[in-house]
Design a protein around this motif. Structure first.
Motif, PDB file in Angstrom:
ATOM      1  N   THR A 133      -6.704   7.840  40.893  1.00 16.02           N
ATOM      2  CA  THR A 133      -6.313   6.767  41.788  1.00 16.02           C
ATOM      3  C   THR A 133      -7.414   5.719  41.869  1.00 16.02           C
ATOM      4  OG1 THR A 133      -5.483   6.210  43.992  1.00 16.02           O
ATOM      5  CG2 THR A 133      -7.162   7.931  43.885  1.00 16.02           C
ATOM      6  N   HIS A 134      -6.996   4.495  42.107  1.00 16.46           N
ATOM      7  CA  HIS A 134      -7.928   3.393  42.334  1.00 16.46           C
ATOM      8  C   HIS A 134      -8.080   3.119  43.827  1.00 16.46           C
ATOM      9  CE1 HIS A 134      -8.343   2.029  38.142  1.00 16.46           C
ATOM     10  NE2 HIS A 134      -7.080   2.414  38.007  1.00 16.46           N
ATOM     11  N   ASP A 135      -7.206   3.698  44.631  1.00 18.66           N
ATOM     12  CA  ASP A 135      -7.179   3.451  46.069  1.00 18.66           C
ATOM     13  C   ASP A 135      -8.133   4.403  46.800  1.00 18.66           C
ATOM     14  OD1 ASP A 135      -6.098   2.294  48.511  1.00 18.66           O
ATOM     15  OD2 ASP A 135      -5.104   4.247  48.787  1.00 18.66           O
ATOM     16  N   LYS A 136      -9.038   3.835  47.573  1.00 15.12           N
ATOM     17  CA  LYS A 136     -10.048   4.647  48.269  1.00 15.12           C
ATOM     18  C   LYS A 136      -9.423   5.609  49.276  1.00 15.12           C
ATOM     19  CE  LYS A 136     -14.106   4.228  51.193  1.00 15.12           C
ATOM     20  NZ  LYS A 136     -14.987   3.291  51.880  1.00 15.12           N
ATOM     21  N   GLN A 137      -8.462   5.144  50.050  1.00 16.01           N
ATOM     22  CA  GLN A 137      -7.847   6.008  51.062  1.00 16.01           C
ATOM     23  C   GLN A 137      -7.095   7.173  50.422  1.00 16.01           C
ATOM     24  OE1 GLN A 137      -8.617   5.845  54.240  1.00 16.01           O
ATOM     25  NE2 GLN A 137      -9.935   4.156  53.631  1.00 16.01           N
ATOM     26  N   ALA A 178     -16.821   2.985  36.746  1.00 19.29           N
ATOM     27  CA  ALA A 178     -16.807   1.555  36.468  1.00 19.29           C
ATOM     28  C   ALA A 178     -15.384   1.032  36.314  1.00 19.29           C
ATOM     29  CB  ALA A 178     -17.608   1.262  35.205  1.00 19.29           C
ATOM     30  N   SER A 179     -14.472   1.892  35.881  1.00 20.08           N
ATOM     31  CA  SER A 179     -13.071   1.498  35.718  1.00 20.08           C
ATOM     32  C   SER A 179     -12.347   1.359  37.055  1.00 20.08           C
ATOM     33  CB  SER A 179     -12.332   2.526  34.867  1.00 20.08           C
ATOM     34  OG  SER A 179     -12.279   3.768  35.566  1.00 20.08           O
ATOM     35  N   GLY A 180     -12.987   1.845  38.126  1.00 18.24           N
ATOM     36  CA  GLY A 180     -12.380   1.780  39.449  1.00 18.24           C
ATOM     37  C   GLY A 180     -11.686   3.062  39.867  1.00 18.24           C
ATOM     38  N   LEU A 181     -11.576   4.028  38.961  1.00 21.58           N
ATOM     39  CA  LEU A 181     -10.963   5.309  39.303  1.00 21.58           C
ATOM     40  C   LEU A 181     -11.930   6.147  40.137  1.00 21.58           C
ATOM     41  CD1 LEU A 181      -9.161   6.518  36.065  1.00 21.58           C
ATOM     42  CD2 LEU A 181      -8.117   5.989  38.263  1.00 21.58           C
ATOM     43  N   TRP A 182     -11.405   6.842  41.106  1.00 19.77           N
ATOM     44  CA  TRP A 182     -12.200   7.716  41.960  1.00 19.77           C
ATOM     45  C   TRP A 182     -12.174   9.139  41.414  1.00 19.77           C
ATOM     46  CZ3 TRP A 182     -15.230   6.155  45.904  1.00 19.77           C
ATOM     47  CH2 TRP A 182     -15.031   4.869  46.398  1.00 19.77           C
ATOM     48  N   SER A 183     -13.283   9.844  41.585  1.00 14.86           N
ATOM     49  CA  SER A 183     -13.404  11.242  41.188  1.00 14.86           C
ATOM     50  C   SER A 183     -13.984  12.033  42.342  1.00 14.86           C
ATOM     51  CB  SER A 183     -14.350  11.393  39.986  1.00 14.86           C
ATOM     52  OG  SER A 183     -13.836  10.738  38.863  1.00 14.86           O
ATOM     53  N   ALA A 184     -13.583  13.305  42.414  1.00 14.05           N
ATOM     54  CA  ALA A 184     -14.207  14.223  43.361  1.00 14.05           C
ATOM     55  C   ALA A 184     -15.508  14.689  42.722  1.00 14.05           C
ATOM     56  CB  ALA A 184     -13.300  15.405  43.642  1.00 14.05           C
ATOM     57  N   ARG A 185     -16.571  14.776  43.524  1.00 11.71           N
ATOM     58  CA  ARG A 185     -17.885  15.153  43.005  1.00 11.71           C
ATOM     59  C   ARG A 185     -18.392  16.370  43.767  1.00 11.71           C
ATOM     60  NH1 ARG A 185     -23.391  11.851  43.935  1.00 11.71           N
ATOM     61  NH2 ARG A 185     -24.725  13.172  42.685  1.00 11.71           N
TER      62      ARG A 185
END
Length: 91
Positions: free
Chosen positions: A55-59, A15-22
């Motif tokens: 990171t917040h950046d998708k790429q 929800a914060s916009g941070l990406w995680s590896a799953r």
């Protein structure tokens, strides 16, 4: 698998916009129990692991995903080996 699905495979956005590896533990379900046992979970089941990519950046998240998933898989395999279970080969 569609291109958009392939881009975010193994990723989760908080929800914060941070990406995680799953890392999702594949079926059969007895693997979930093995991993839960290895990690000592209360329920005895563990289905997934998350590791923040900071990171917040998708790429950028897509670039960082591979090494993060490898690290997660290595950790899970080490824990499974410690209790005498085989590695999650190629999953």
């Amino acid at each position: 698998m569609a291109k958009k699905d392939a881009e975010v495979f193994g990723l989760k956005r908080a929800a914060s916009g941070l990406w995680s590896a799953r890392l999702s533990i594949p079926i059969p379900r007895d693997r979930w129990q093995d991993v839960g046992q290895a990690y000592g979970t209360k329920s005895g089941i563990r289905q997934e692991f998350l590791k923040s990519l900071q990171t917040h950046d998708k790429q950028e998240a897509v670039k960082r995903r591979g090494p993060a998933l490898e690290a997660l898989c290595f950790q899970v395999n080490e824990k499974r080996a410690a209790i005498g279970k085989p590695h999650l080969e190629g999953d």
